[in-house]
Design a protein around this motif. Structure first.
Motif, PDB file in Angstrom:
ATOM      1  N   LEU A 133       0.808  -1.220   0.000  1.00  0.00           N
ATOM      2  CA  LEU A 133       0.000   0.000   0.000  1.00  0.00           C
ATOM      3  C   LEU A 133       0.842   1.272   0.000  1.00  0.00           C
ATOM      4  O   LEU A 133       0.411   2.318  -0.503  1.00  0.00           O
ATOM      5  CB  LEU A 133      -0.896   0.039   1.242  1.00  0.00           C
ATOM      6  N   ALA A 134       2.033   1.210   0.587  1.00  0.00           N
ATOM      7  CA  ALA A 134       2.793   2.409   0.943  1.00  0.00           C
ATOM      8  C   ALA A 134       2.953   3.436  -0.178  1.00  0.00           C
ATOM      9  O   ALA A 134       2.654   4.618   0.029  1.00  0.00           O
ATOM     10  CB  ALA A 134       4.154   2.008   1.523  1.00  0.00           C
ATOM     11  N   PRO A 135       3.426   3.061  -1.371  1.00  0.00           N
ATOM     12  CA  PRO A 135       3.601   4.091  -2.405  1.00  0.00           C
ATOM     13  C   PRO A 135       2.296   4.790  -2.783  1.00  0.00           C
ATOM     14  O   PRO A 135       2.284   5.991  -3.056  1.00  0.00           O
ATOM     15  CB  PRO A 135       4.183   3.318  -3.588  1.00  0.00           C
ATOM     16  N   TRP A 136       1.214   4.042  -2.822  1.00  0.00           N
ATOM     17  CA  TRP A 136      -0.103   4.624  -3.139  1.00  0.00           C
ATOM     18  C   TRP A 136      -0.530   5.600  -2.053  1.00  0.00           C
ATOM     19  O   TRP A 136      -0.982   6.711  -2.335  1.00  0.00           O
ATOM     20  CB  TRP A 136      -1.118   3.496  -3.293  1.00  0.00           C
ATOM     21  N   ARG A 155       9.283   3.301   2.315  1.00  0.00           N
ATOM     22  CA  ARG A 155       8.635   3.694   1.068  1.00  0.00           C
ATOM     23  C   ARG A 155       7.743   4.925   1.224  1.00  0.00           C
ATOM     24  O   ARG A 155       7.559   5.682   0.259  1.00  0.00           O
ATOM     25  CB  ARG A 155       7.797   2.521   0.535  1.00  0.00           C
ATOM     26  N   ALA A 156       7.180   5.129   2.371  1.00  0.00           N
ATOM     27  CA  ALA A 156       6.234   6.237   2.563  1.00  0.00           C
ATOM     28  C   ALA A 156       6.434   6.889   3.927  1.00  0.00           C
ATOM     29  O   ALA A 156       5.533   6.882   4.762  1.00  0.00           O
ATOM     30  CB  ALA A 156       4.807   5.727   2.402  1.00  0.00           C
ATOM     31  N   GLY A 207       2.387  -6.343  -5.829  1.00  0.00           N
ATOM     32  CA  GLY A 207       2.282  -6.195  -7.272  1.00  0.00           C
ATOM     33  C   GLY A 207       1.673  -4.872  -7.716  1.00  0.00           C
ATOM     34  O   GLY A 207       1.667  -4.543  -8.902  1.00  0.00           O
ATOM     35  N   PHE A 208       1.167  -4.091  -6.751  1.00  0.00           N
ATOM     36  CA  PHE A 208       0.449  -2.855  -7.053  1.00  0.00           C
ATOM     37  C   PHE A 208       1.285  -1.597  -6.794  1.00  0.00           C
ATOM     38  O   PHE A 208       0.760  -0.491  -6.768  1.00  0.00           O
ATOM     39  CB  PHE A 208      -0.835  -2.777  -6.218  1.00  0.00           C
ATOM     40  N   LEU A 209       2.591  -1.748  -6.594  1.00  0.00           N
ATOM     41  CA  LEU A 209       3.437  -0.618  -6.206  1.00  0.00           C
ATOM     42  C   LEU A 209       3.338   0.562  -7.159  1.00  0.00           C
ATOM     43  O   LEU A 209       3.468   1.721  -6.743  1.00  0.00           O
ATOM     44  CB  LEU A 209       4.902  -1.061  -6.114  1.00  0.00           C
ATOM     45  N   THR A 210       3.110   0.295  -8.444  1.00  0.00           N
ATOM     46  CA  THR A 210       3.143   1.374  -9.430  1.00  0.00           C
ATOM     47  C   THR A 210       1.977   2.347  -9.266  1.00  0.00           C
ATOM     48  O   THR A 210       1.973   3.424  -9.873  1.00  0.00           O
ATOM     49  CB  THR A 210       3.181   0.802 -10.857  1.00  0.00           C
TER      50      THR A 210
END
Length: 420
Positions: free
Chosen positions: A98-101, A159-160, A381-384
């Motif tokens: 979740l962090a980057p989002w 990451r966040a 898988g959702f980092l982008t």
């Protein structure tokens, strides 16, 4: 008689032909409509899917009901004390993806509202997680498994930091530091686990806390020794063909070295080399996505699902894709994977929790260390999603990924090994 039926027979043939042509045109129009999906639609699908996966973990932790409601489904021959490890697994792995989002600024879009709710609940839940008097207090103090999942918590903070670490109150921060330091009483496996210890200590270094440089140094040195070539690391002394280069090795090694360079405790060239190797490995991940969005279910831990693409998602997030791989083709390839995996409800139980399996309830493929909490690593898988909506990853027109090009006769780049 023959002449009297000739005209009606021709009419029948004409009607059938017209119907056939009409049906073909309708099908072609439908296919065209299906094909025209914008990057913004892809993004909303990603956000909705990540929210669906993460919500039960984050919401229940915030409400103090995680231990009460998380199912305890176990892989065959499961050997860990599940109630001492599965809850931290679920939390650490969820927040690392979740962090980057969550690091993106607030906005008034549908996605922005979901993101803010998720961030607010996670911050509330993190205070509960390290409060010894709270029913959802997570175990960092016993067993070996917390070495793994504390590292995913630390990775999320790395990451966040502005979204997940800095907003925490002083008491909660102090408690996390104490929990991380408590991990030093145990040792892990002689493989990718070395990176877990190294990354957690790297986070302590990053925030100016007392850290163990030996654990950091040992993890870096062994990864260098275990490099097998062409973008692949051996997970320990013997190579195994699986997705652990993506689940753990590349992302944690690159981010740990990034922290060390920032603190002037590693050379820039060490970081650059590790990044080059992750970029090369990400090429393989992009190529294993089949034209229909499926990918090979081989090796350990296939129940980790979309975490198999963490290294590719992170490379795209960092905007470090090779020149011959367009951001849009990665978006489209990963979107195809996510549709295959998450369009239906086969990977969720009736309450929205993930179930043991690869694509469906398939407990026979779960490893002996896998429980429900382990599955939330799929968020990686959702980092982008950490790229803003106006980034070209999301705004560029749809593009075919490599295997789709190969199987449709399009031009594609030949692949060769690299020497670094």
């Amino acid at each position: 008689m023959k002449k009297s039926f000739a005209l009606p027979a021709l009419l029948v043939i004409a009607v059938i032909y017209t119907q056939k042509v009409t049906a073909q045109k309708a099908k072609k129009k439908e296919q065209t409509q299906i094909a025209i999906v914008t990057g913004q639609q892809d993004r909303l699908f990603w956000a909705n899917t990540l929210y669906k996966i993460a919500y039960p973990v984050v919401h229940n932790l915030a409400e103090g009901t995680l231990k009460q409601n998380l199912p305890l489904e176990l892989g065959p021959q499961y050997y860990l004390p599940v109630k001492k490890v599965t809850y931290l697994e679920a939390v650490g792995r969820t927040m690392a993806g979740l962090a980057p989002w969550l690091a993106l600024p607030d906005d008034v879009t549908e996605e922005g509202k979901m993101r803010k709710q998720m961030r607010d609940e996670l911050l509330k839940g993190l205070a509960n997680a390290v409060d010894p008097n709270h029913p959802d207090y997570l175990n960092f103090r016993t067993e070996g498994q917390p070495i793994v999942d504390a590292a995913y918590v630390a990775h999320a903070f790395i990451r966040a930091p502005k979204a997940l670490w800095e907003p925490l109150d002083a008491t909660t921060k102090k408690r996390f530091v104490e929990e991380f330091k408590s991990l030093r009483t145990r040792k892990g496996a002689y493989n990718n686990w070395l990176l877990f210890a190294g990354l957690t200590e790297g986070f302590l270094l990053k925030i100016g806390e007392q850290h163990d440089p030996a654990r950091i140094d040992f993890s870096i040195r062994k990864m260098k020794e275990w490099y097998a070539g062409d973008g692949w690391y051996s997970d320990g002394e013997k190579f195994s063909m699986d997705y652990y280069n993506s689940f753990v090795i590349h992302s944690m090694l690159v981010d740990l070295l990034g922290t060390l360079v920032e603190k002037k405790m590693a050379q820039q060239q060490d970081y650059d080399l590790a990044l080059q190797r992750m970029i090369r490995y990400s090429e393989f991940l992009e190529r294993v996505i089949a034209p229909d969005g499926t990918y090979p279910a081989f090796g350990r831990s296939i129940t980790y699902r979309t975490a198999a693409f963490q290294a590719l998602a992170q490379t795209a997030l960092m905007e470090k894709l090779p020149a011959h791989i367009l951001p849009a083709q990665v978006r489209c390839g990963l979107t195809a994977v996510m549709h295959k995996m998450f369009d239906g409800n086969q990977n969720f139980d009736s309450n929205g929790w993930l179930v043991l399996g690869f694509n469906g309830h398939q407990p026979m493929v779960a490893d002996q260390y896998t429980s429900t909490g382990s599955l939330y690593i799929a968020t990686l898988g959702f980092l982008t999603l950490g790229l803003p909506a106006d980034n070209k990853f999301w705004t560029d027109p749809a593009a075919s990924w490599t295997s789709k090009k190969a199987w449709s006769g399009e031009t594609l780049k030949k692949d060769y090994k690299v020497e670094y």
